[in-house]
Every structure is written in structure tokens, then in C-alpha cells.
Design a protein around this motif. Sequence first.
Motif, mmCIF file in Angstrom:
data_model
loop_
_atom_site.group_PDB
_atom_site.id
_atom_site.type_symbol
_atom_site.label_atom_id
_atom_site.label_comp_id
_atom_site.label_asym_id
_atom_site.label_seq_id
_atom_site.Cartn_x
_atom_site.Cartn_y
_atom_site.Cartn_z
ATOM 1 N N VAL A 395 -1.282 1.726 3.474
ATOM 2 C CA VAL A 395 -2.239 0.954 3.889
ATOM 3 C C VAL A 395 -3.020 1.716 5.072
ATOM 4 C CG1 VAL A 395 -1.070 -0.226 5.988
ATOM 5 C CG2 VAL A 395 -2.611 -1.536 4.654
ATOM 6 N N ASN A 396 -2.316 2.472 5.497
ATOM 7 C CA ASN A 396 -2.704 3.436 6.638
ATOM 8 C C ASN A 396 -3.835 4.393 5.762
ATOM 9 O OD1 ASN A 396 -2.263 2.546 9.029
ATOM 10 N ND2 ASN A 396 0.138 3.398 8.990
ATOM 11 N N GLN A 397 -3.514 4.734 4.818
ATOM 12 C CA GLN A 397 -4.236 5.816 4.035
ATOM 13 C C GLN A 397 -5.599 5.427 3.309
ATOM 14 O OE1 GLN A 397 -1.620 7.235 0.957
ATOM 15 N NE2 GLN A 397 -0.530 8.842 2.471
ATOM 16 N N ILE A 398 -5.720 4.183 3.109
ATOM 17 C CA ILE A 398 -7.095 3.568 2.469
ATOM 18 C C ILE A 398 -7.784 2.728 3.502
ATOM 19 C CG2 ILE A 398 -5.837 3.734 0.220
ATOM 20 C CD1 ILE A 398 -5.142 0.871 0.624
ATOM 21 N N SER A 399 -8.875 2.356 2.858
ATOM 22 C CA SER A 399 -9.711 1.479 3.807
ATOM 23 C C SER A 399 -10.736 0.588 2.964
ATOM 24 C CB SER A 399 -10.957 2.438 4.680
ATOM 25 O OG SER A 399 -11.361 3.405 3.644
ATOM 26 N N GLY A 400 -11.622 -0.422 3.745
ATOM 27 C CA GLY A 400 -12.410 -1.225 3.016
ATOM 28 C C GLY A 400 -11.716 -2.141 1.935
ATOM 29 N N ASP A 401 -12.524 -2.555 1.085
ATOM 30 C CA ASP A 401 -11.905 -3.737 0.130
ATOM 31 C C ASP A 401 -10.507 -3.211 -0.632
ATOM 32 O OD1 ASP A 401 -14.239 -4.998 0.857
ATOM 33 O OD2 ASP A 401 -15.143 -4.502 -1.264
ATOM 34 N N ASP A 402 -10.315 -1.843 -0.885
ATOM 35 C CA ASP A 402 -9.058 -1.425 -1.136
ATOM 36 C C ASP A 402 -7.756 -1.946 -0.087
ATOM 37 O OD1 ASP A 402 -10.001 -0.838 -3.851
ATOM 38 O OD2 ASP A 402 -9.663 1.384 -3.381
ATOM 39 N N GLN A 403 -8.343 -1.489 1.016
ATOM 40 C CA GLN A 403 -7.286 -1.890 2.082
ATOM 41 C C GLN A 403 -6.972 -3.273 1.939
ATOM 42 O OE1 GLN A 403 -8.176 -1.196 5.829
ATOM 43 N NE2 GLN A 403 -6.590 -0.154 6.358
ATOM 44 N N LYS A 404 -8.112 -4.061 1.867
ATOM 45 C CA LYS A 404 -7.538 -5.640 2.370
ATOM 46 C C LYS A 404 -6.893 -5.962 1.222
ATOM 47 C CE LYS A 404 -11.666 -6.808 5.016
ATOM 48 N NZ LYS A 404 -12.998 -7.546 5.206
ATOM 49 N N ALA A 405 -7.297 -5.507 -0.196
ATOM 50 C CA ALA A 405 -6.545 -6.126 -1.527
ATOM 51 C C ALA A 405 -5.089 -5.648 -1.473
ATOM 52 C CB ALA A 405 -7.151 -5.849 -2.735
ATOM 53 N N TYR A 406 -5.044 -4.252 -0.897
ATOM 54 C CA TYR A 406 -3.440 -3.928 -1.088
ATOM 55 C C TYR A 406 -2.741 -4.557 -0.047
ATOM 56 C CZ TYR A 406 0.164 -0.405 -0.759
ATOM 57 O OH TYR A 406 1.494 0.064 -0.732
ATOM 58 N N ALA A 407 -3.044 -4.735 1.322
ATOM 59 C CA ALA A 407 -2.717 -5.622 2.349
ATOM 60 C C ALA A 407 -2.344 -6.860 1.999
ATOM 61 C CB ALA A 407 -3.423 -5.574 3.665
ATOM 62 N N THR A 408 -3.044 -7.821 1.139
ATOM 63 C CA THR A 408 -2.879 -8.697 0.761
ATOM 64 C C THR A 408 -1.794 -8.980 -0.103
ATOM 65 O OG1 THR A 408 -5.091 -9.539 0.768
ATOM 66 C CG2 THR A 408 -3.815 -10.891 -0.468
ATOM 67 N N MET A 409 -1.647 -7.853 -1.179
ATOM 68 C CA MET A 409 -0.504 -7.965 -1.909
ATOM 69 C C MET A 409 0.662 -7.441 -1.144
ATOM 70 S SD MET A 409 1.649 -5.500 -3.399
ATOM 71 C CE MET A 409 1.017 -4.276 -2.637
ATOM 72 N N GLY A 410 0.480 -6.467 -0.283
ATOM 73 C CA GLY A 410 1.940 -6.184 0.417
ATOM 74 C C GLY A 410 2.442 -7.447 1.489
ATOM 75 N N VAL A 411 1.464 -8.159 1.942
ATOM 76 C CA VAL A 411 1.796 -9.503 2.669
ATOM 77 C C VAL A 411 2.616 -10.282 1.610
ATOM 78 C CG1 VAL A 411 1.268 -11.700 3.796
ATOM 79 C CG2 VAL A 411 0.102 -9.567 4.402
ATOM 80 N N LEU A 412 2.227 -10.533 0.611
ATOM 81 C CA LEU A 412 2.796 -11.573 -0.307
ATOM 82 C C LEU A 412 4.231 -10.712 -0.757
ATOM 83 C CD1 LEU A 412 -0.172 -12.662 -2.310
ATOM 84 C CD2 LEU A 412 0.994 -13.863 -0.548
ATOM 85 N N TRP A 413 4.050 -9.431 -1.072
ATOM 86 C CA TRP A 413 5.491 -8.884 -1.209
ATOM 87 C C TRP A 413 6.602 -9.061 -0.316
ATOM 88 C CZ3 TRP A 413 8.931 -4.934 0.384
ATOM 89 C CH2 TRP A 413 9.711 -4.252 -0.899
ATOM 90 N N MET A 414 6.056 -8.871 0.902
ATOM 91 C CA MET A 414 6.810 -8.963 1.863
ATOM 92 C C MET A 414 7.467 -10.552 2.210
ATOM 93 S SD MET A 414 6.286 -6.147 4.821
ATOM 94 C CE MET A 414 7.980 -6.138 5.340
ATOM 95 N N GLU A 415 6.592 -11.186 1.982
ATOM 96 C CA GLU A 415 7.115 -12.708 2.316
ATOM 97 C C GLU A 415 7.908 -13.247 1.389
ATOM 98 O OE1 GLU A 415 3.281 -14.784 2.695
ATOM 99 O OE2 GLU A 415 2.984 -14.348 4.809
ATOM 100 N N GLU A 416 7.982 -12.647 0.250
ATOM 101 C CA GLU A 416 8.793 -12.935 -0.965
ATOM 102 C C GLU A 416 10.255 -12.323 -0.437
ATOM 103 O OE1 GLU A 416 7.546 -12.508 -4.963
ATOM 104 O OE2 GLU A 416 9.621 -12.571 -5.767
ATOM 105 N N LEU A 417 10.270 -11.121 -0.259
ATOM 106 C CA LEU A 417 11.466 -10.508 -0.070
ATOM 107 C C LEU A 417 12.189 -10.846 1.198
ATOM 108 C CD1 LEU A 417 11.178 -7.161 -2.145
ATOM 109 C CD2 LEU A 417 11.570 -9.456 -3.127
ATOM 110 N N ALA A 418 11.391 -10.205 2.015
ATOM 111 C CA ALA A 418 12.075 -10.294 3.543
ATOM 112 C C ALA A 418 11.858 -11.671 4.213
ATOM 113 C CB ALA A 418 11.016 -9.400 4.327
#
Length: 493
Positions: A395-418
Amino acid sequence: MGLRVYDTKRREKVDFSTIEPGKVSMYVCGVTVYDYCHLGHARCYLSFDLIHRWLESSGYDVNYIQNFTDIEDKIIKRSIEIDEDWRALVGRFIDAYFEDMDALNILRADSYPRCTDYVEEMIEIIEDLIQKNHAYIANDGVYFDVHSAPEKYGILTGQSIDAVLEGAGGRVGSTGSGKRDHKDFALWKEGKEGEPSWSSPWGDGRPGWHIECTAMSLATLGDQFDIHGGGHDLRFPHHEAEIFQTECHTGKHPMVHHWLHNGFVNIDGEKMSKSLGNFWTIRDILEKVPALTLRMALINAHYRSPIDMNEQIINDAIKNIGRIHDTYKLLLENLSEDPIQLPRGDLSSMLPLPKSIGLLEKIAEDFARAMDDDFNSREAVSKLIAGSKELTKVVNQISGDDQKAYATMGVLWMEELAGEVLGLLPTREEALLKPETDPRREAISQEVEELLRQRTIARDGKNWAEADAIRDKLSQIGVTVTDTADGPVWELA
RNA sequence: GCACGGGUGUCAGAGCGGCUAUGAGCGGGACUGCAGAUCCUGAAACCGGAGUUCAAAUCUCCGUCCGUGCUCCA
């Protein structure tokens, strides 16, 4: 590969199966409510919380029953000691139990029966056991006759009925009760003057310790159910007594399909217990350690292994939970204008970085495999950390829409597991909470801001000595400064 | 005494027949004025002995040490 669990009775990991497809009936022995809960209780109910969460997360419909023992010798003793009505005492500690467990993010069971609500059922069971010659009436109560079902002796602990006599040392024979054999156990105790009692065919009195769980599990889950859990020390005599009572009463075998027992918390290599006086209550610890950190510390070992509680365990947990929370916060900050509005749900909707997504999916599979292997939360945590690192890095390597989409996925990933499975995440609101809302921070905010302004001027002028002096000064009032790309950030130690 | 678990690097703690656990700590490196955080990277282990196997931290046996239960205890 499906879920495998270590069954105390069979002494090996076995494939998990349920009586009714898709449903799990689970009974866990609860606390005797006469005092605040200690770390050992936390570990026990946390272990079964994890089990509860993983079963639900695996798609089972779980019916989780946990009782409260609200009448017992220790309750009576305590109530006399502090001169408080036993009912009030019990009520107070049940409230305290929920406060502590809620703080640790332990999900509620489906119901919490209290044994005093099941005295009638207990009496019926005892009458039946007497009729079937499994119990006898003595001068001071009713006892279960273990010789009436010798094949059930030692089912959980591997002790033969004859071996116990030899080993029990000097204690044998000094029971002073109406027992025929020291291995027999009380079903009903004759009441003493001034003690709480219920009327029964054998006179006023109160139930023995073991019979309550039999009555409550029968009433809430039926003759046979899937999981029975509790602390390791409950295997004998408590759980073996339950087997005697329940199976002799119902005639059905086995009453429980999977016996699960959690390991202990040790302090300096010794069992923590009230009798040794080396116990810490949950609330004592929560004054010093945040609840989710304590949760992390306890999850960071397999539920059956003993945990030796010490400073290093807490320090490790601080680092681990910190990493996970930092990643979660970073992702939340990067996903959109209003992270709170983000719908919770499927994590595979947006795929900007297939390679990283693939890796995270693989990690999630490993995580599931770990949990399926007798709820190996330690292994699962290591996978979570691997995922957390990957998310932070990418998430630190990317920016813009990609970053937003990736972060969204990441949040959901973490909310499920963690979040859902391990219960280690704060709410989104809490994770994003700006430190300024801390009242202690408010109080010194102006002074700190002024010092930081001076330090920034010094740094701009490359006047490092002065800048460091100001930082030292700040650290003396408990403020830690961190320089970031967006300028200095400070927090209270 | 009997029963049940265990002994893994400096520490904590997974793995339980072949493949990097992981985290802390320690050593390099990148980025920083420095520090912190973050990223890359290194060193480091399987209680002792025997056996089974092409292969053992992982299975078997013996020894040894530790914990727990046998008494209210999560």
C-alpha cells in the motif's frame, strides 16, 4: 482438509463431526461466581471464544452454553466472611464477569444458565440415579456409587478405578462423610443451619458440584452434544463425574462427542491458582495492559499449551498487536473519503495487484489451515503478521485509485482474519481515532505545539543540537515525537 | 507411586517423516540531520542415547529433566 480437534478422551486429534449437520452444540463449564476472574479464566474463555468464532466462521450454526455456578461452598463461605447476602454477591460477580470478558472482546455465549434455576431438574436426576442403583442415600446426603459403573472410571484421565486408592496418599479415608468409598462423590448435600437450601426428598440441602452441569447440559443441549469444554483441571473429577451421572441417567453413550480442555496460565513456571496465591485478576492486568494486547498475548500460544506469563510475553504482544493495528490504520486512511461507510463483505471484488492479492489469498488459506488444525491460533497469528507486512509494503508503494482499491481489499482481508476470527481489531472508529481526543493530551497540547514549532524552526536552520534538546524536553513530559513526511507527530508515552 | 502433557535458536513459540515457521532481541543495508517507524537482509535450534527409514526435530524404545492431575480450582 476439514477441521481436526484434539479430543481429551481419545487422546489424539480427530476429525471434527457434529451430531446434526451444520450445527454445533457446545457446553463450557463456567465460573463459580464468588470473586473477580483471574488470568486463567481469561485464557479459558478466550480459548473457547476462538473456537466459537472459528466454528461460526466455518459456517456452523453454534449453540454455545456456558453456565454460572451460583451456589457452592466457596460462595457461602465468602458471603459469611464479608457479610453480604449470597444472592447479591453472586449478582455482583456475574456483572464483573461480563465486564471483564467484554473488555477482552470475548463474544457472548448463546445462554448462561445458573445452577440455582435447575435445582428441580437436579433432584429428578438424582432420584432416577437412586432408582437405578447408581446412587445411595447416606446420613449426610446422596452419593454417586462409582462402582456401579466402573467402566466409566478414568475415561478422561486414564486412571483405573483401583489405581486411585494407592496414589491418593494420606488423604484417603479421611473424608469424614457418609461416602462408602472415597471415590464416590456427592450429588446432594445435607444443609447446615443458616445456609441457603432447597427442599428435596432427602431433606433440605443443596446440590453437589458436579450434578449442576449434568442438569444444565441436559436441559439446554439434550442427552448428547458435540463439544464439552473447560479447563484442564476439570477433567477429573468434574467431567468424569458428569459422564457418570449423565450417561447413567440417560442410558446414552457418549454424552459428549468431543472433549476439549485448555491449558493453564503459569506464573514463573508454576500454576497460577488461588490456593497458591500467585494469581492476577483480569482487572489488575487491564490497568496496565490494553485489553487487545492481553488478548494477543494469550492467543499467541496454542490453547492447549501452558502459558508462562511474564513481561516478555506482554512485550511481544505489544509489538505484534501494534503492527496489526498500524497496518489496519494505514489501510483505513488510504481507502476513501469516508472509511466508516465502506461496506463489509467479500474481499475479492477489486483486484489491482494480482500478485499481491494472490499472495494474500494464499496466506488466508494457510491461516484457515492453521485454525482447522485444532485451532492453532499461534500459527494463525504468524500468517496474519505475514499478511500485515505484505499489505503495509504494497500500500505504500502504490497510489491513486489502485491504492484505494488495494487498501479496501486489505481492510476487508484484515477484518475477516484479524477481526472476526481472532477478535484483535478495534472498531474502525477507534482505529482512526485522532489522538487529540485524548483528554490528557488536550491539557498539554498548546505547550507541546509551541515547542514543536520551535523545534521545526531549529531543524529548518539545521540547528540539530537545539532541535534535539527540545525533543529531550518533550520526552521529559512524556511526549514522544516522530518525524514523518507530513511533519512531526507526537503522542503520549 | 499412578495418569496425562511437555523438553525446539538468546527469549517466546509453531512445525510432528523430506520443503524459510513467526515474533522479540542481536548483526548488516536502504530511508532519515539524528532518533523512531517502515522496507530489504544476516547469524542462530531441535534434552541424551539407541533403533526404524533412502530420509527423523518429527515414528519406536530407553534414560533424563520439567509441568499438571490424583483434593476446591478455568
